[in-house]
Design a protein around this motif. Sequence first.
Motif, mmCIF file in Angstrom:
data_model
loop_
_atom_site.group_PDB
_atom_site.id
_atom_site.type_symbol
_atom_site.label_atom_id
_atom_site.label_comp_id
_atom_site.label_asym_id
_atom_site.label_seq_id
_atom_site.Cartn_x
_atom_site.Cartn_y
_atom_site.Cartn_z
ATOM 1 N N PRO A 155 0.816 -1.216 0.000
ATOM 2 C CA PRO A 155 0.000 0.000 0.000
ATOM 3 C C PRO A 155 0.852 1.270 0.000
ATOM 4 O O PRO A 155 1.989 1.278 0.463
ATOM 5 C CB PRO A 155 -0.769 -0.116 1.311
ATOM 6 C CG PRO A 155 0.196 -0.815 2.211
ATOM 7 C CD PRO A 155 0.880 -1.826 1.320
ATOM 8 N N THR A 156 0.269 2.336 -0.527
ATOM 9 C CA THR A 156 0.880 3.652 -0.393
ATOM 10 C C THR A 156 0.388 4.220 0.932
ATOM 11 O O THR A 156 -0.816 4.271 1.190
ATOM 12 C CB THR A 156 0.478 4.565 -1.562
ATOM 13 O OG1 THR A 156 0.947 3.966 -2.773
ATOM 14 C CG2 THR A 156 1.083 5.947 -1.409
ATOM 15 N N LEU A 157 1.321 4.609 1.783
ATOM 16 C CA LEU A 157 0.996 5.093 3.125
ATOM 17 C C LEU A 157 1.482 6.523 3.292
ATOM 18 O O LEU A 157 2.512 6.917 2.733
ATOM 19 C CB LEU A 157 1.667 4.206 4.189
ATOM 20 C CG LEU A 157 1.340 2.716 4.141
ATOM 21 C CD1 LEU A 157 2.222 1.963 5.129
ATOM 22 C CD2 LEU A 157 -0.126 2.491 4.443
ATOM 23 N N GLU A 158 0.742 7.302 4.079
ATOM 24 C CA GLU A 158 1.154 8.641 4.445
ATOM 25 C C GLU A 158 1.871 8.549 5.797
ATOM 26 O O GLU A 158 1.405 7.875 6.699
ATOM 27 C CB GLU A 158 -0.057 9.562 4.556
ATOM 28 C CG GLU A 158 -0.781 9.740 3.237
ATOM 29 C CD GLU A 158 -2.090 10.506 3.378
ATOM 30 O OE1 GLU A 158 -2.518 10.794 4.536
ATOM 31 O OE2 GLU A 158 -2.684 10.795 2.346
ATOM 32 N N VAL A 159 2.998 9.250 5.916
ATOM 33 C CA VAL A 159 3.810 9.194 7.133
ATOM 34 C C VAL A 159 3.841 10.579 7.768
ATOM 35 O O VAL A 159 4.096 11.588 7.087
ATOM 36 C CB VAL A 159 5.246 8.707 6.815
ATOM 37 C CG1 VAL A 159 6.083 8.628 8.089
ATOM 38 C CG2 VAL A 159 5.207 7.365 6.119
ATOM 39 N N TYR A 160 3.582 10.627 9.079
ATOM 40 C CA TYR A 160 3.572 11.866 9.853
ATOM 41 C C TYR A 160 4.506 11.728 11.050
ATOM 42 O O TYR A 160 4.622 10.652 11.632
ATOM 43 C CB TYR A 160 2.165 12.176 10.376
ATOM 44 C CG TYR A 160 1.153 12.434 9.284
ATOM 45 C CD1 TYR A 160 0.873 13.736 8.877
ATOM 46 C CD2 TYR A 160 0.487 11.381 8.672
ATOM 47 C CE1 TYR A 160 -0.060 13.982 7.873
ATOM 48 C CE2 TYR A 160 -0.438 11.612 7.663
ATOM 49 C CZ TYR A 160 -0.710 12.920 7.270
ATOM 50 O OH TYR A 160 -1.630 13.154 6.269
ATOM 51 N N ARG A 161 5.140 12.853 11.417
ATOM 52 C CA ARG A 161 5.961 12.901 12.632
ATOM 53 C C ARG A 161 5.188 13.653 13.698
ATOM 54 O O ARG A 161 4.603 14.693 13.437
ATOM 55 C CB ARG A 161 7.288 13.600 12.360
ATOM 56 C CG ARG A 161 8.087 13.849 13.646
ATOM 57 C CD ARG A 161 9.376 14.570 13.404
ATOM 58 N NE ARG A 161 10.384 13.544 13.282
ATOM 59 C CZ ARG A 161 11.487 13.627 12.578
ATOM 60 N NH1 ARG A 161 11.748 14.708 11.885
ATOM 61 N NH2 ARG A 161 12.344 12.654 12.549
#
Length: 162
Positions: A155-161
Amino acid sequence: MRTASLALTAACGLILAGCTQMASTQSRPGTATTETPPATAATAVTRAPAPRPVARATPAQLDTTTADQRAAAAEAPAQAETRLGTTVGSLGNPAEGGFWIKTPLVQERAMGRVVNPATGKSAKVELIPLGGGGSGSQVSLPALQLLGVPLTDLPTLEVYRS
């Protein structure tokens, strides 16, 4: 002495029976055989018996997180987050427990969140740097399950800090 002679005779009989068994399994001209051909030196290295059933672990057996940990990881973020980008996720080492993503989007360990835009589900994870170039990331088994992603998908995932 007689016992030793009987034991020797029995051992010779077993050896000869084994030779006879081996001879009967050999392919004869004009007969079909369903046996596996003998391994060559090159294929002997790559072939191996199937793992014993106890060695085959299910995803549920490999996921060592508790229900409380899964609930905490699924909670909405309590503070503002910085979007780092998107990445293609694949299953990381399933023997490494916890919620984490190894990604080239970070240079140092930090806390963050991954979001599956296809399902809207998210998971609080530890962001771990992944060197070696490329844009793909490795995701822990519990995190993929929390995101609702089949373990064989990419899957294409969004990454947040955080």
